[in-house]
Write a protein that holds these residues in place. Structure first.
Motif, PDB file in Angstrom:
ATOM      1  N   TYR A 255       0.819  -1.214   0.000  1.00  0.00           N
ATOM      2  CA  TYR A 255       0.000   0.000   0.000  1.00  0.00           C
ATOM      3  C   TYR A 255       0.853   1.265   0.000  1.00  0.00           C
ATOM      4  N   SER A 256       2.130   1.120  -0.341  1.00  0.00           N
ATOM      5  CA  SER A 256       3.008   2.275  -0.347  1.00  0.00           C
ATOM      6  C   SER A 256       3.889   2.215  -1.587  1.00  0.00           C
ATOM      7  N   ASN A 257       4.770   3.193  -1.714  1.00  0.00           N
ATOM      8  CA  ASN A 257       5.688   3.272  -2.843  1.00  0.00           C
ATOM      9  C   ASN A 257       7.116   3.305  -2.344  1.00  0.00           C
ATOM     10  N   VAL A 258       7.997   2.694  -3.132  1.00  0.00           N
ATOM     11  CA  VAL A 258       9.431   2.761  -2.875  1.00  0.00           C
ATOM     12  C   VAL A 258      10.035   3.692  -3.914  1.00  0.00           C
ATOM     13  N   GLN A 259      10.725   4.721  -3.450  1.00  0.00           N
ATOM     14  CA  GLN A 259      11.360   5.683  -4.351  1.00  0.00           C
ATOM     15  C   GLN A 259      12.812   5.273  -4.580  1.00  0.00           C
ATOM     16  N   LEU A 260      13.163   5.138  -5.849  1.00  0.00           N
ATOM     17  CA  LEU A 260      14.529   4.792  -6.225  1.00  0.00           C
ATOM     18  C   LEU A 260      15.133   5.942  -7.032  1.00  0.00           C
ATOM     19  N   ARG A 261      16.367   6.273  -6.714  1.00  0.00           N
ATOM     20  CA  ARG A 261      17.109   7.271  -7.478  1.00  0.00           C
ATOM     21  C   ARG A 261      18.455   6.677  -7.874  1.00  0.00           C
ATOM     22  N   VAL A 262      18.761   6.750  -9.164  1.00  0.00           N
ATOM     23  CA  VAL A 262      20.058   6.316  -9.679  1.00  0.00           C
ATOM     24  C   VAL A 262      20.799   7.565 -10.126  1.00  0.00           C
ATOM     25  N   THR A 263      21.889   7.879  -9.453  1.00  0.00           N
ATOM     26  CA  THR A 263      22.572   9.149  -9.694  1.00  0.00           C
ATOM     27  C   THR A 263      24.069   8.971  -9.553  1.00  0.00           C
ATOM     28  N   ALA A 264      24.819   9.784 -10.295  1.00  0.00           N
ATOM     29  CA  ALA A 264      26.273   9.813 -10.196  1.00  0.00           C
ATOM     30  C   ALA A 264      26.771  11.192  -9.769  1.00  0.00           C
ATOM     31  N   VAL A 265      25.885  12.019  -9.245  1.00  0.00           N
ATOM     32  CA  VAL A 265      26.285  13.335  -8.753  1.00  0.00           C
ATOM     33  C   VAL A 265      27.116  13.136  -7.491  1.00  0.00           C
ATOM     34  N   GLY A 266      28.313  13.700  -7.478  1.00  0.00           N
ATOM     35  CA  GLY A 266      29.195  13.554  -6.334  1.00  0.00           C
ATOM     36  C   GLY A 266      30.099  14.754  -6.177  1.00  0.00           C
ATOM     37  N   GLY A 267      30.790  14.785  -5.061  1.00  0.00           N
ATOM     38  CA  GLY A 267      31.636  15.925  -4.758  1.00  0.00           C
ATOM     39  C   GLY A 267      32.821  16.085  -5.679  1.00  0.00           C
ATOM     40  N   LEU A 268      33.299  14.993  -6.288  1.00  0.00           N
ATOM     41  CA  LEU A 268      34.469  15.081  -7.170  1.00  0.00           C
ATOM     42  C   LEU A 268      34.111  15.414  -8.603  1.00  0.00           C
ATOM     43  N   LEU A 269      32.828  15.437  -8.948  1.00  0.00           N
ATOM     44  CA  LEU A 269      32.438  15.591 -10.345  1.00  0.00           C
ATOM     45  C   LEU A 269      32.952  16.908 -10.923  1.00  0.00           C
ATOM     46  N   PHE A 270      32.680  18.031 -10.268  1.00  0.00           N
ATOM     47  CA  PHE A 270      33.105  19.323 -10.807  1.00  0.00           C
ATOM     48  C   PHE A 270      34.610  19.519 -10.724  1.00  0.00           C
ATOM     49  N   PRO A 271      35.251  19.329  -9.565  1.00  0.00           N
ATOM     50  CA  PRO A 271      36.693  19.625  -9.511  1.00  0.00           C
ATOM     51  C   PRO A 271      37.527  18.754 -10.428  1.00  0.00           C
ATOM     52  N   VAL A 272      37.194  17.467 -10.565  1.00  0.00           N
ATOM     53  CA  VAL A 272      37.999  16.596 -11.427  1.00  0.00           C
ATOM     54  C   VAL A 272      37.883  17.045 -12.878  1.00  0.00           C
ATOM     55  N   LEU A 273      36.668  17.290 -13.356  1.00  0.00           N
ATOM     56  CA  LEU A 273      36.504  17.701 -14.741  1.00  0.00           C
ATOM     57  C   LEU A 273      37.041  19.105 -14.980  1.00  0.00           C
ATOM     58  N   PHE A 274      37.007  19.959 -13.961  1.00  0.00           N
ATOM     59  CA  PHE A 274      37.613  21.288 -14.100  1.00  0.00           C
ATOM     60  C   PHE A 274      39.111  21.163 -14.333  1.00  0.00           C
ATOM     61  N   VAL A 275      39.776  20.333 -13.540  1.00  0.00           N
ATOM     62  CA  VAL A 275      41.222  20.156 -13.703  1.00  0.00           C
ATOM     63  C   VAL A 275      41.537  19.519 -15.052  1.00  0.00           C
ATOM     64  N   VAL A 276      40.746  18.528 -15.446  1.00  0.00           N
ATOM     65  CA  VAL A 276      40.979  17.879 -16.735  1.00  0.00           C
ATOM     66  C   VAL A 276      40.815  18.880 -17.867  1.00  0.00           C
TER      67      VAL A 276
END
Length: 947
Positions: A255-276
């Motif tokens: 009688y309820s719902n299970v919420q699933l989220r699939v995500t790759a958002v993380g703290g290293l995403l911006f700084p690593v790609l900025f340096v690259v």
């Protein structure tokens, strides 16, 4: 707009004290526009100043002209504004080119991810290893992990996956977050996608290089500002799009719902790609720099640590040599051992595997460990695995990997000897010993981070970790790499110079790099040799009659500083005064000590080289195609699923002998008595159909997953296979008897004493005859088995047939099928006839006490007073039989209902003996009881009465 706030040597262009905004001051004192005099260290130097230039919209320099506005700016009281030096020469093109490069870098990552995914799906389709679509398998994984049914086949899933996987190139984990009411949990895995990252780097570099073709980057500050813009664009776009494409699913549960989220958002995403993005576009824009002489930072670094600016060359050579050979070997191994699914998915794992193999081949170790004991083999324990640990890698492969690592080390030493020759300047500098070892030490630290694969499971939003694992280079990898750096330094100093000039020319060119890079390195070395003192004059205005520099270093670089007199200004310097001139990137005299450029290659030789390259490329391509074809044939025509299909087809056809030939049940003769074509062919409800779903191959072992249908029920069955021989080039597969075949099951039969034959599916089966009841176990195939014990005669029976229902995938029967001896009604009937016949015989007796009869009349008194006895059977008794034991041949019988017999006789009532007898007729009745034993021998009864 002025072209630059710096001169070509990198010095700041400060306005003359008698000028404002680049025009003469109000007092009328003018200076020559192409020369200036300044004091450095107490001595006056004369330096050439280039004319002030401007740039048109295309980036081409133009001669600056005075305008009324400029003149007005120089008037007393007019406001003066000088833009920041780093931005003074930047036009709109300097801003949008790095933005496009950053966008292109992220687009390249997406394209690389899509290519890797499409090839992986293609591999699954070729291998036919999928029990359904890719989304179906993903749904099953989610169900196994969370216990809920998910549907990931929608368009949102298809569009979201590439964005999330592309973000994994920035070393962030792909997480699945689940929330159910107030409870929740998450799981994540980190598998860096370096192929996608490489696609992004190449795309960004190419765009930055092409779009900046007609653009001038006049200072290093402009170059790095543009690179920073590209990095900011790349990182910001990746962060925004990854967040916008997070996969969200609502799954109904009760009688309820299970919420699933699939995500790759993380703290290293911006700084690593900025340096690259920063480093990638900075390297691309470096070719557009108009700075003609090396700056102070460059010359200072080269002077302090010789070779520091070229230290990446030997590292790149070693990684390229090892990676090319090892990568090709791993790819072929993946196709051969893992099939098309593993081979076509190589873009997802091959860069990591090559890095791991490099670490192991350089005699370091891989660390595997975890924080909990709920994930088998990877959690709850940790250990370091070397290349030779547990014999997982064949000895010949270990030797080849180590030899390849040694070869890459030698190539790195040769490259290091070329890009930083051992001249006097290097030999006298003690810091030169540490440049390469420290670089390798830092490389080891970097690989410990870049080659880390990990995962976790957590409850309540990550507050309580339930399980975690990681696979990464061991903690001492940096020290191992430090030692290899020392080895390469020693080889470059003392071994490589002895034969480095005798190597083939193409190999030498590959090791030492391009001529442009070597020329620029020679200029930097010349500047460092001058000690970095003085300010460089603009080489574009150097007088042609300039004294050439002396070169004392072998092969490339000048070892001593060179001092030349300036002759490009009209006013001669003071007596004895000299100025230091830094070499220019574009000055041919700065690289005069370099080897003479080779003459153009002969067309015939070029044609031969091209032909050889084509042949080598064709051979490599042919090898890859052959590996793919070999993999496909190994998994189809010569694959384990063919043998499994033959096995299942024999089961379906009722050919038990073919099944036992393909899969030995490994039991004795008595237990395999029912594995005959006659018995199994007559079995009801055998397997009616089958379907091979997929095959898992792990080296010489495989598991074929199939579905079999029996009696209308479909059941999954796993058939273990093993390869211990070869059919030519291909592996020969057979059923793994040692692992156990799930099609074989067992059931037991309790066999009565004296029984030596069973009837199974109307087929007679001989069994051991024993004096007591014993149990016989049989190994059988799926089907129904009607088992019975034949009757030895008409008086004994062992009951009717009993059916054993054997179903595929079910557990073996725990209870035995029991048979016990019983008696037929004919036994009692024939026994009764014999006993009644005996009673009839007894009734004919003229005695009051017939011998051997179950009835008699006892006379009390004088026997002379009794005469003429006559027996009449009024009612025959009823008998029952019983056996004292299963092993006894004698059967007891007794009267279950008594009979009745009447005696008629005469009695003398005259008691006086002297008188004549007075006979009187009398009669009496009595019950008949009888007992005894009866022996059954076939259809013959032998009765022994106890009367």
């Amino acid at each position: 707009m002025p072209s630059s706030a710096h001169d070509p040597a990198g010095e700041s262009r400060e306005p003359e004290k008698n000028t404002v905004g680049g025009v003469p001051a109000a007092d009328g004192a003018a200076h020559h526009p192409e020369q200036s005099t300044r004091t450095t260290g107490g001595a006056e130097e004369t330096c050439a100043m280039p004319p002030v230039t401007d740039t048109d919209p295309s980036g081409a320099p133009t001669r600056a002209t005075e305008t009324p506005g400029a003149a007005a700016a120089g008037q007393p009281g007019a406001p003066a504004y000088t833009p920041p030096a780093a931005l003074a020469s930047m036009t709109g093109r300097h801003w949008w080119v790095p933005v496009v490069a950053g966008l292109g870098g992220y687009a390249g990552m997406l394209v690389g991810t899509a290519i890797a995914l499409l090839l992986s799906v293609l591999g699954l389709a070729i291998a036919d290893d999928s029990s359904g679509s890719v989304t179906d398998q993903f749904n099953e994984q989610i169900k196994d992990t969370t216990g809920v049914d998910a549907d990931t086949s929608g368009i949102g899933m298809i569009l979201s996956v590439p964005f999330q996987l592309a973000a994994m190139a920035a070393l962030v984990p792909l997480r699945v977050v689940m929330s159910f009411g107030e409870d929740g949990g998450s799981a994540g895995i980190t598998v860096p996608q370096y192929f996608a990252l490489a696609c992004g780097i190449l795309t960004a570099w190419f765009l930055a290089r092409k779009l900046s073709t007609r653009m001038r980057v006049e200072t290093r500050a402009v170059q790095w500002v543009m690179a920073a813009v590209a990095g900011l664009t790349w990182g910001a776009v990746a962060l925004i799009l990854t967040a916008l494409t997070v996969l969200r699913m609502d799954i109904p549960v009760f009688y309820s719902n299970v919420q699933l989220r699939v995500t790759a958002v993380g703290g290293l995403l911006f700084p690593v790609l900025f340096v690259v993005g920063l480093l990638t576009t900075a390297a691309a824009f470096n070719a557009r720099s108009t700075q003609t002489s090396p700056g102070r930072v460059v010359t200072g670094a080269e002077r302090t640590a010789p070779g520091l600016l070229q230290v990446l060359r030997p590292v790149a050579v070693q990684v390229a040599v090892f990676g090319a050979v090892a990568g090709l070997g791993l790819l072929i191994t993946a196709f051969v051992q893992g099939g098309a699914a593993a081979g076509f998915s190589a873009l997802l794992w091959l860069p990591l595997a090559v890095g791991w193999l490099l670490v192991l081949s350089l005699l370091s170790a891989m660390y595997t460990g975890g924080a909990a004991a709920s994930w088998a083999d990877l959690t709850g324990r940790s250990h370091a695995a070397y290349l030779w640990t547990d014999g997982a890698v064949p000895p010949w492969a270990v030797v080849l990997c180590i030899l390849l690592a040694v070869l890459s080390v030698v190539c790195a030493a040769l490259a290091w000897a070329h890009v930083r020759p051992l001249d006097q300047r290097v030999a006298r500098n003690p810091f030169a010993w540490a440049v390469l070892p420290v670089t390798y030490f830092l490389l080891g630290l970097l690989l410990m981070w870049l080659l880390n694969v990990g995962g976790y499971m957590a409850e309540d939003g990550g507050r309580a970790s339930a399980a975690a694992f990681s696979v990464r280079p061991a903690g001492w990898t940096c020290l191992v790499f430090l030692l290899w750096g020392v080895v390469i330094e020693l080889l470059a100093r003392f071994v490589a110079p002895a034969f480095m000039h005798s190597l083939p020319a193409p190999l030498t060119r590959a090791l030492r790099g391009s001529d442009r890079a070597r020329n620029r390195a020679a200029v930097v070395a010349s500047a460092a040799a001058m000690g970095g003192a003085g300010v460089a004059a603009a080489t574009a205005h150097r007088a042609p009659a300039q004294e050439p520099q002396r070169a004392t270093s072998p092969g490339q670089y000048p070892a001593d500083e060179t001092v030349s007199a300036q002759q490009e200004v009209p006013a001669a310097p003071a007596a004895g005064e000299q100025t230091r001139t830094l070499p220019s990137y574009d000055d041919p005299t700065s690289t005069a000590s370099l080897p003479v450029q080779r003459t153009p290659m002969d067309p015939a030789k070029k044609k031969r080289i091209r032909l050889i390259a084509i042949i080598v490329g064709a051979l490599v391509l042919l090898g890859v195609v052959a590996a793919v074809v070999f993999s496909i044939l190994s998994r189809t025509v010569f694959g384990p699923d063919n043998q499994a299909e033959e096995l299942l087809q024999s089961v379906q056809n009722g050919k038990a002998s073919a099944v036992t030939d393909a899969a030995n049940p490994n039991v004795n003769t008595g237990q395999r008595a029912l594995l005959t074509d006659g018995v199994y062919g007559a079995a009801q409800n055998r397997i009616s159909s089958y379907e091979v779903k997929d095959t898992e191959i792990n080296g010489d072992h495989a598991t074929v997953h199939a579905n079999v249908t029996q009696d209308g029920v479909t059941t999954p069955v796993d058939v273990p296979m093993v390869s211990d021989s070869r059919n030519g080039l291909f592996k020969s597969w057979r059923v793994d008897d040692a692992a156990g075949v799930p099609l074989y099951q067992t059931f037991s039969v309790e066999i009565p004493a004296g029984v030596g034959e069973l009837t199974v599916n109307d087929q007679k089966i001989t069994v051991d005859t024993q004096n007591g009841t014993h149990t016989q176990q049989f190994t059988v195939l799926p089907g129904d088995y009607a088992v019975g014990v034949a009757s030895p005669g008409k008086y004994v029976t062992y009951g009717g047939k009993q059916v054993a229902e054997i179903r595929a995938g079910a557990q073996s029967m725990e209870s035995s099928m029991a048979f016990s001896r019983s008696f037929t009604p004919a036994l009692e009937q024939d026994l009764t006839k014999q006993l009644n016949a005996k009673l009839d015989t007894c009734a004919k007796s003229a005695d009051f006490e017939p011998q051997g009869c179950p009835f008699e009349y006892s006379i009390f008194g004088d026997k002379k007073d009794y005469q003429n006895p006559s027996w009449t059977i009024e009612r025959y008794p009823t008998y029952s039989v019983s056996s004292p034991s299963e092993t006894s041949d004698e059967i007891s019988y007794s009267t279950s209902k008594s009979g009745k017999v009447r005696l008629d006789y005469q009695y003398n009532e005259q008691w006086d003996e002297e008188k004549s007898p007075k006979w009187k007729d009398k009669d009496t009745t009595s019950s008949i009881y009888s007992s005894g034993t009866v022996t059954v021998s076939g259809d013959k009864l032998t009765v022994k009465s106890s009367d």
